[in-house]
Motif scaffolding. Structure first.
Motif, short mmCIF file in Angstrom:
data_model
loop_
_atom_site.label_atom_id
_atom_site.label_comp_id
_atom_site.label_asym_id
_atom_site.label_seq_id
_atom_site.Cartn_x
_atom_site.Cartn_y
_atom_site.Cartn_z
N ASP A 1 -2.42 -7.27 12.44
CA ASP A 1 -1.41 -6.38 11.90
C ASP A 1 -0.53 -7.20 10.97
OD1 ASP A 1 1.05 -4.13 13.39
OD2 ASP A 1 -0.01 -4.05 11.50
N GLN A 2 -0.19 -6.63 9.86
CA GLN A 2 0.67 -7.32 8.91
C GLN A 2 1.74 -6.35 8.43
OE1 GLN A 2 -1.64 -8.97 5.74
NE2 GLN A 2 -2.75 -10.33 7.07
N MET A 3 2.87 -6.92 8.12
CA MET A 3 3.93 -6.12 7.53
C MET A 3 4.65 -6.97 6.51
SD MET A 3 7.01 -5.80 10.23
CE MET A 3 8.02 -7.23 10.49
N LYS A 4 5.57 -6.36 5.81
CA LYS A 4 6.33 -7.04 4.76
C LYS A 4 7.69 -7.47 5.31
CE LYS A 4 3.98 -4.59 1.15
NZ LYS A 4 4.03 -3.70 0.04
N VAL A 5 8.25 -8.50 4.70
CA VAL A 5 9.54 -9.04 5.12
C VAL A 5 10.60 -7.95 5.17
CG1 VAL A 5 11.39 -10.66 4.53
CG2 VAL A 5 8.99 -11.35 4.29
N GLU A 6 10.62 -7.09 4.17
CA GLU A 6 11.67 -6.05 4.12
C GLU A 6 11.54 -5.03 5.24
OE1 GLU A 6 8.56 -5.07 0.93
OE2 GLU A 6 9.65 -6.85 1.53
N ASP A 7 10.41 -5.01 5.96
CA ASP A 7 10.22 -4.09 7.08
C ASP A 7 10.74 -4.63 8.41
OD1 ASP A 7 9.00 -2.22 5.41
OD2 ASP A 7 7.02 -3.12 5.71
N TYR B 1 5.58 -11.91 14.32
CA TYR B 1 6.73 -11.07 14.64
C TYR B 1 6.42 -10.30 15.92
CZ TYR B 1 3.96 -7.47 12.22
OH TYR B 1 2.96 -6.63 11.82
N ASN B 2 7.48 -9.88 16.61
CA ASN B 2 7.29 -9.20 17.90
C ASN B 2 7.01 -7.71 17.69
OD1 ASN B 2 9.91 -8.38 17.17
ND2 ASN B 2 10.63 -8.38 19.27
N CYS B 3 6.74 -7.03 18.81
CA CYS B 3 6.34 -5.62 18.76
C CYS B 3 7.42 -4.71 18.18
CB CYS B 3 5.95 -5.15 20.17
SG CYS B 3 7.26 -5.39 21.39
N GLU B 4 8.68 -5.09 18.31
CA GLU B 4 9.77 -4.28 17.76
C GLU B 4 10.16 -4.69 16.34
OE1 GLU B 4 12.79 -4.72 20.75
OE2 GLU B 4 11.93 -3.11 21.96
N GLN B 5 9.47 -5.70 15.80
CA GLN B 5 9.72 -6.19 14.46
C GLN B 5 11.14 -6.74 14.29
OE1 GLN B 5 6.72 -2.81 12.68
NE2 GLN B 5 8.62 -3.11 11.61
N SER B 6 11.69 -7.26 15.41
CA SER B 6 13.09 -7.70 15.40
C SER B 6 13.27 -9.18 15.70
CB SER B 6 13.87 -6.89 16.44
OG SER B 6 13.33 -7.10 17.74
#
Length: 114
Positions: free
Chosen positions: A6-12, A81-86
């Motif tokens: 899974d990947q996401m962007k920094v702004e997310d 990053y963790n599951c909550e993206q925090s």
């Protein structure tokens, strides 16, 4: 159960009300936790750009890259990053022998008694 990549962007990322996320730093060779810091969006972006762990100093109110003064740099191998993206986990190679400003290998060198 398999974990899908899974990947996401920094702004997310889910930054707190001060625009920060906690960052745990782990030695990729020993799996030991070296330190915990905080990063804002700019610090995360600089971490990727420089390949070195960069944080936001809450006490000084400025960006800092670990090792700029001590020479004990934290070279990024992977950012998770963790599951909550925090919260972030920087998996690093330590250049030098001390990640802690006290001169210890890790900031977690003391034991809390019950």
């Amino acid at each position: 159960m398999s974990e899908a990549p899974d990947q996401m962007k920094v702004e997310d990322l889910q930054f707190d009300e001060n625009g920060l996320v906690p960052v745990a730093v782990q030695d990729v060779d020993t799996n030991e936790v070296l330190l915990v810091g905080f990063a804002n969006e700019e610090a995360v972006r600089r971490t990727f750009a420089k390949g070195l762990a960069t944080f936001w100093s809450r006490s000084r109110g400025e960006l800092w890259t670990k090792g700029d003064t001590s020479g004990n740099r934290l070279h990024i191998v992977e950012v998770r990053y963790n599951c909550e993206q925090s919260t972030l986990l920087y998996r690093v190679h330590l250049e030098g022998d001390a990640a802690c400003h006290t001169g210890n290998y890790s900031c977690f060198y003391r034991t809390l008694e019950p």
